[in-house]
Design an enzyme around this catalytic site. Structure first.
Site, PDB file in Angstrom:
ATOM      1  N   GLY A  10       0.825  -1.212   0.000  1.00  0.00           N
ATOM      2  CA  GLY A  10       0.000   0.000   0.000  1.00  0.00           C
ATOM      3  C   GLY A  10       0.854   1.256   0.000  1.00  0.00           C
ATOM      4  O   GLY A  10       2.086   1.197  -0.135  1.00  0.00           O
ATOM      5  N   ASN A  35      -6.246  -2.744  -2.517  1.00  0.00           N
ATOM      6  CA  ASN A  35      -6.156  -1.310  -2.773  1.00  0.00           C
ATOM      7  C   ASN A  35      -4.786  -0.938  -3.340  1.00  0.00           C
ATOM      8  O   ASN A  35      -4.283   0.154  -3.120  1.00  0.00           O
ATOM      9  CB  ASN A  35      -6.425  -0.545  -1.460  1.00  0.00           C
ATOM     10  CG  ASN A  35      -6.817   0.888  -1.719  1.00  0.00           C
ATOM     11  OD1 ASN A  35      -7.291   1.238  -2.799  1.00  0.00           O
ATOM     12  ND2 ASN A  35      -6.581   1.744  -0.740  1.00  0.00           N
ATOM     13  N   PHE A  80      -0.096  -2.226   8.531  1.00  0.00           N
ATOM     14  CA  PHE A  80      -0.748  -1.172   7.737  1.00  0.00           C
ATOM     15  C   PHE A  80      -2.086  -1.637   7.174  1.00  0.00           C
ATOM     16  O   PHE A  80      -2.900  -0.806   6.778  1.00  0.00           O
ATOM     17  CB  PHE A  80       0.132  -0.783   6.532  1.00  0.00           C
ATOM     18  CG  PHE A  80       1.412  -0.108   6.897  1.00  0.00           C
ATOM     19  CD1 PHE A  80       1.422   1.225   7.263  1.00  0.00           C
ATOM     20  CD2 PHE A  80       2.621  -0.795   6.871  1.00  0.00           C
ATOM     21  CE1 PHE A  80       2.602   1.866   7.586  1.00  0.00           C
ATOM     22  CE2 PHE A  80       3.807  -0.165   7.192  1.00  0.00           C
ATOM     23  CZ  PHE A  80       3.800   1.161   7.558  1.00  0.00           C
ATOM     24  N   SER A 124      -3.935   7.160  13.542  1.00  0.00           N
ATOM     25  CA  SER A 124      -4.217   8.413  12.841  1.00  0.00           C
ATOM     26  C   SER A 124      -4.525   9.522  13.839  1.00  0.00           C
ATOM     27  O   SER A 124      -5.062   9.267  14.925  1.00  0.00           O
ATOM     28  CB  SER A 124      -5.418   8.191  11.931  1.00  0.00           C
ATOM     29  OG  SER A 124      -5.961   9.410  11.509  1.00  0.00           O
ATOM     30  N   THR A 126      -6.840  11.282  13.630  1.00  0.00           N
ATOM     31  CA  THR A 126      -8.307  11.314  13.719  1.00  0.00           C
ATOM     32  C   THR A 126      -8.782  10.920  15.121  1.00  0.00           C
ATOM     33  O   THR A 126      -9.884  11.274  15.525  1.00  0.00           O
ATOM     34  CB  THR A 126      -8.914  10.408  12.603  1.00  0.00           C
ATOM     35  OG1 THR A 126     -10.292  10.717  12.470  1.00  0.00           O
ATOM     36  CG2 THR A 126      -8.763   8.942  12.878  1.00  0.00           C
ATOM     37  N   TYR A 149     -14.275   4.484  10.329  1.00  0.00           N
ATOM     38  CA  TYR A 149     -12.836   4.285  10.081  1.00  0.00           C
ATOM     39  C   TYR A 149     -12.026   4.756  11.296  1.00  0.00           C
ATOM     40  O   TYR A 149     -11.165   4.040  11.811  1.00  0.00           O
ATOM     41  CB  TYR A 149     -12.415   5.059   8.820  1.00  0.00           C
ATOM     42  CG  TYR A 149     -10.945   5.399   8.786  1.00  0.00           C
ATOM     43  CD1 TYR A 149      -9.994   4.444   8.459  1.00  0.00           C
ATOM     44  CD2 TYR A 149     -10.499   6.685   9.130  1.00  0.00           C
ATOM     45  CE1 TYR A 149      -8.647   4.755   8.469  1.00  0.00           C
ATOM     46  CE2 TYR A 149      -9.163   7.006   9.141  1.00  0.00           C
ATOM     47  CZ  TYR A 149      -8.232   6.033   8.808  1.00  0.00           C
ATOM     48  OH  TYR A 149      -6.907   6.351   8.830  1.00  0.00           O
ATOM     49  N   LYS A 153      -9.583   2.758  14.305  1.00  0.00           N
ATOM     50  CA  LYS A 153      -8.216   3.114  14.717  1.00  0.00           C
ATOM     51  C   LYS A 153      -8.147   3.226  16.246  1.00  0.00           C
ATOM     52  O   LYS A 153      -7.214   2.724  16.872  1.00  0.00           O
ATOM     53  CB  LYS A 153      -7.780   4.433  14.075  1.00  0.00           C
ATOM     54  CG  LYS A 153      -7.538   4.335  12.582  1.00  0.00           C
ATOM     55  CD  LYS A 153      -6.345   3.452  12.270  1.00  0.00           C
ATOM     56  CE  LYS A 153      -6.157   3.185  10.807  1.00  0.00           C
ATOM     57  NZ  LYS A 153      -5.260   2.059  10.518  1.00  0.00           N
ATOM     58  N   PHE A 177      -0.400  12.398  10.888  1.00  0.00           N
ATOM     59  CA  PHE A 177      -1.208  13.535  10.454  1.00  0.00           C
ATOM     60  C   PHE A 177      -1.534  13.297   8.970  1.00  0.00           C
ATOM     61  O   PHE A 177      -2.002  12.220   8.646  1.00  0.00           O
ATOM     62  CB  PHE A 177      -0.527  14.852  10.860  1.00  0.00           C
ATOM     63  CG  PHE A 177      -0.805  15.100  12.344  1.00  0.00           C
ATOM     64  CD1 PHE A 177      -0.279  14.250  13.313  1.00  0.00           C
ATOM     65  CD2 PHE A 177      -1.663  16.088  12.754  1.00  0.00           C
ATOM     66  CE1 PHE A 177      -0.606  14.391  14.669  1.00  0.00           C
ATOM     67  CE2 PHE A 177      -1.991  16.256  14.105  1.00  0.00           C
ATOM     68  CZ  PHE A 177      -1.471  15.405  15.061  1.00  0.00           C
ATOM     69  N   ASN A 178      -1.292  14.187   8.051  1.00  0.00           N
ATOM     70  CA  ASN A 178      -1.746  13.931   6.670  1.00  0.00           C
ATOM     71  C   ASN A 178      -0.578  13.541   5.760  1.00  0.00           C
ATOM     72  O   ASN A 178       0.163  14.425   5.305  1.00  0.00           O
ATOM     73  CB  ASN A 178      -2.454  15.174   6.123  1.00  0.00           C
ATOM     74  CG  ASN A 178      -3.788  15.411   6.798  1.00  0.00           C
ATOM     75  OD1 ASN A 178      -3.868  15.545   8.019  1.00  0.00           O
ATOM     76  ND2 ASN A 178      -4.840  15.458   6.023  1.00  0.00           N
TER      77      ASN A 178
HETATM   78  C1  UD1 Z   1      -8.897  12.401   6.086  1.00  0.00           C
HETATM   79  C2  UD1 Z   1      -9.797  11.639   7.014  1.00  0.00           C
HETATM   80  C3  UD1 Z   1      -8.990  11.112   8.178  1.00  0.00           C
HETATM   81  C4  UD1 Z   1      -7.861  10.226   7.638  1.00  0.00           C
HETATM   82  C5  UD1 Z   1      -7.018  11.023   6.650  1.00  0.00           C
HETATM   83  C6  UD1 Z   1      -5.998  10.110   5.992  1.00  0.00           C
HETATM   84  C7  UD1 Z   1     -11.981  12.719   6.720  1.00  0.00           C
HETATM   85  C8  UD1 Z   1     -13.050  13.538   7.361  1.00  0.00           C
HETATM   86  N1  UD1 Z   1     -10.879  12.495   7.464  1.00  0.00           N
HETATM   87  O1  UD1 Z   1      -8.345  13.497   6.798  1.00  0.00           O
HETATM   88  O2  UD1 Z   1      -9.815  10.382   9.047  1.00  0.00           O
HETATM   89  O3  UD1 Z   1      -7.056   9.781   8.699  1.00  0.00           O
HETATM   90  O4  UD1 Z   1      -7.852  11.566   5.628  1.00  0.00           O
HETATM   91  O5  UD1 Z   1      -5.184  10.838   5.132  1.00  0.00           O
HETATM   92  O6  UD1 Z   1     -12.107  12.319   5.591  1.00  0.00           O
HETATM   93  N2  UD1 Z   1     -10.221  18.907   0.775  1.00  0.00           N
HETATM   94  C9  UD1 Z   1     -10.789  19.706  -0.196  1.00  0.00           C
HETATM   95  N3  UD1 Z   1     -11.102  19.134  -1.384  1.00  0.00           N
HETATM   96  C10 UD1 Z   1     -10.893  17.809  -1.660  1.00  0.00           C
HETATM   97  C11 UD1 Z   1     -10.310  17.014  -0.659  1.00  0.00           C
HETATM   98  C12 UD1 Z   1      -9.982  17.589   0.554  1.00  0.00           C
HETATM   99  O7  UD1 Z   1     -11.004  20.892   0.008  1.00  0.00           O
HETATM  100  O8  UD1 Z   1     -11.227  17.346  -2.761  1.00  0.00           O
HETATM  101  C13 UD1 Z   1      -9.849  19.519   2.057  1.00  0.00           C
HETATM  102  C14 UD1 Z   1     -10.587  18.891   3.245  1.00  0.00           C
HETATM  103  O9  UD1 Z   1     -11.820  19.516   3.450  1.00  0.00           O
HETATM  104  C15 UD1 Z   1      -9.576  19.113   4.370  1.00  0.00           C
HETATM  105  C16 UD1 Z   1      -8.214  19.037   3.666  1.00  0.00           C
HETATM  106  O10 UD1 Z   1      -8.478  19.274   2.286  1.00  0.00           O
HETATM  107  O11 UD1 Z   1      -9.735  20.378   4.925  1.00  0.00           O
HETATM  108  C17 UD1 Z   1      -7.538  17.702   3.828  1.00  0.00           C
HETATM  109  O12 UD1 Z   1      -8.455  16.702   3.451  1.00  0.00           O
HETATM  110  P1  UD1 Z   1      -8.055  15.152   3.351  1.00  0.00           P
HETATM  111  O13 UD1 Z   1      -6.866  14.998   2.502  1.00  0.00           O
HETATM  112  O14 UD1 Z   1      -9.275  14.397   2.958  1.00  0.00           O
HETATM  113  O15 UD1 Z   1      -7.601  14.779   4.829  1.00  0.00           O
HETATM  114  P2  UD1 Z   1      -8.406  14.936   6.215  1.00  0.00           P
HETATM  115  O16 UD1 Z   1      -9.801  15.337   6.002  1.00  0.00           O
HETATM  116  O17 UD1 Z   1      -7.569  15.793   7.103  1.00  0.00           O
END
Ligand code: UD1
Length: 340
Positions: A10, A35, A80, A124, A126, A149, A153, A177-178
Site C-alpha cells: 500500500g 487497494n 498497515f 491516525s 483522527t 474508520y 483506529k 497527520f496527513n
Molecule cells: C482524512 C480523514 C482522516 C484520515 C485522513 C488520511 C476525513 C473527514 N478524514 O483526513 O480520518 O485519517 O484523511 O489521510 O475524511 N479537501 C478539499 N477538497 C478535496 C479534498 C480535501 O477541500 O477534494 C480539504 C478537506 O476539506 C480538508 C483538507 O483538504 O480540509 C484535507 O483533506 P483530506 O486529505 O481528505 O484529509 P483529512 O480530512 O484531514
C-alpha cells in the site's frame, strides 16, 4: 531480523518496506491487493535491489496467516493493512470493523502463541477529533472519532494497549497527520483507485486534467484564509519514523510492557489554499478550483507537536511541503507513462 509488514504494497506500507530493506531488515509482506497493484512489488525490488517475501491474501484467513508464521521466524510486525475510506466506512460499518479489527486480532493471536513482541500500529490523528488546543501532543484528550474508520483506529489502539499489558509486549502506536508525496525514484506513490477523497491526490488529478476542478470544501473556517488547516507530512519521512520506532522497541531491554505513542507530523499547519498554490508554483501547473460548502465531518485545524518523536526516536520531518508536492507531480507523470 524478519519483520512482517501487512499492507506492505500500500501507500505508506510500500515506502516503509523500502526503508526497512535499506536498513538491513528482512521483510515478509502480506497484502491482499485490494487497494494496490502487483507492480509495486517489482518497483520496491528495483529501488532496493532486494526481494521481500510476498504473500497475497486477506489477513482474515487465519490458517494462511499461521502458515506464514510457521514458515518464517518473525521478530516484529508493522500493521498497515486496513480499509481507510472515511465515507465508505459510514456506509458499510460492519465490513470496516470486521476487516480492520479481525485482521489485527488474528496477528495478535500469533504473537501471543509464539511470544513475539515488537508491534507497530498505523494509527491516525483522527483519534483526537477537533482538539481544543494546537499543536496536538500525545497528552491531548482523545475524542470519539466521527467516522467508523476513525473508530477502528481508536479500538485498534485500545486492543494493543491491553495486549501489551497482559503479555508484557512492546507496542508503538503511530498517529499520522496527513501523509503526502511519493518516492524520489518516482516509482512509488499513492495509487489513485477510484475518485480520490484526500486533497493532494485530487489536486494531482486536477492538474493533469483527469478531474475538471478541485472542490475546496469550505472557505468560511476561522483560519487565516478561511480554508481548513492540516499538517502535511512527507511519506518518506513518515516511513523513516517507522524504522526508528521499530529499532527503539527492539533495543528496549525491559521485560515489562512498552507502550509508545507518537504523533507524526511536521509541526506546521497549511491551509487548503496554501497547498493548492504551493502545488501550482512548484510544478508550474494550474489547478482550477471552486469553493464549495464544508464537507461533513471535517475539522477546522489539526497540526502536530512532534517533539516526543524528536526526543525519543531522534526523528523529525525533513522534507518541505514544496518538495513533497514536487514528488507528487513526478509520480503522476510516471503513472501517465505506465498507462499509455
Ligand atoms: C482524512 C480523514 C482522516 C484520515 C485522513 C488520511 C476525513 C473527514 N478524514 O483526513 O480520518 O485519517 O484523511 O489521510 O475524511 N479537501 C478539499 N477538497 C478535496 C479534498 C480535501 O477541500 O477534494 C480539504 C478537506 O476539506 C480538508 C483538507 O483538504 O480540509 C484535507 O483533506 P483530506 O486529505 O481528505 O484529509 P483529512 O480530512 O484531514
Amino acid at each position: 531480523m524478519a519483520i512482517l509488514v501487512t499492507g506492505g504494497l500500500g501507500y505508506i506500507g510500500s515506502h516503509t518496506v523500502v526503508e526497512l530493506l535499506n536498513n538491513g531488515f528482512e521483510v515478509v509482506i502480506i497484502d491482499d491487493l485490494s487497494n494496490t497493484e502487483r507492480f509495486i512489488l517489482k518497483n520496491i525490488e528495483e529501488i532496493t535491489g532486494k526481494k521481500p517475501v510476498f504473500y497475497p491474501f486477506d489477513l482474515r484467513r487465519k490458517e494462511l496467516l499461521t502458515q506464514v508464521f510457521d514458515a518464517h521466524q518473525i521478530d516484529g510486525c508493522i500493521n498497515f493493512a486496513a480499509s481507510k475510506a472515511v465515507g465508505e466506512s459510514q456506509i458499510i460499518p460492519v465490513d470496516y470493523y470486521e476487516n480492520n479489527l479481525f485482521s489485527l486480532i488474528n496477528i495478535l493471536q500469533e504473537f501471543k502463541t509464539r511470544k513475539i513482541s515488537n508491534f507497530i500500529f498505523s494509527s491516525s490523528c483522527t483519534v483526537y477529533g477537533q482538539a481544543d488546543v494546537m499543536p496536538i501532543d500525545e497528552n491531548t484528550p482523545l475524542k470519539t472519532p466521527e467516522s467508523v474508520y476513525g473508530k477502528t483506529k481508536q479500538m485498534g489502539e485500545q486492543i494493543l494497549i491491553d495486549f501489551a499489558k497482559a503479555y508484557h509486549s512492546k507496542i508503538s502506536l503511530l498517529r499520522y497527520f496527513n501523509p503526502i508525496g511519493a518516492h524520489p525514484s518516482g516509482k512509488l506513490g499513492e495509487l489513485p483507485i477510484g475518485i480520490p477523497n484526500n486533497l493532494v491526490p485530487y489536486v494531482m488529478q486536477t492538474a493533469s486534467g483527469i478531474r475538471e476542478k478541485l472542490n475546496i470544501w469550505g472557505d468560511d473556517y476561522p483560519t487565516e484564509d478561511g480554508t481548513a488547516v492540516r499538517d502535511y507530512i512527507y511519506v518518506v519521512d513518515l516511513a523513516k519514523a517507522h524504522v526508528a520506532a521499530l529499532k527503539k522497541l527492539i533495543d528496549d531491554p525491559s521485560s515489562d510492557a512498552v507502550i509508545d505513542i507518537y504523533n507524526l507530523g511536521t509541526g506546521k499547519g497549511s491551509s487548503v489554499l496554501e497547498v493548492v498554490k504551493a502545488f501550482e508554483k512548484t510544478n508550474n501547473v494550474e489547478v482550477p478550483y471552486q469553493i464549495c460548502a464544508r464537507r461533513e465531518g471535517d475539522i477546522t485545524i489539526a497540526y502536530a507537536n512532534p517533539d516526543k518523536a524528536g526526543k525519543e526516536l531522534h526523528w523529525k520531518s525533513e522534507t518541505s511541503l514544496e518538495e513533497a508536492l514536487r514528488t507528487v507531480w513526478e509520480w503522476q507523470k510516471y503513472l501517465k507513462t505506465r498507462n499509455s
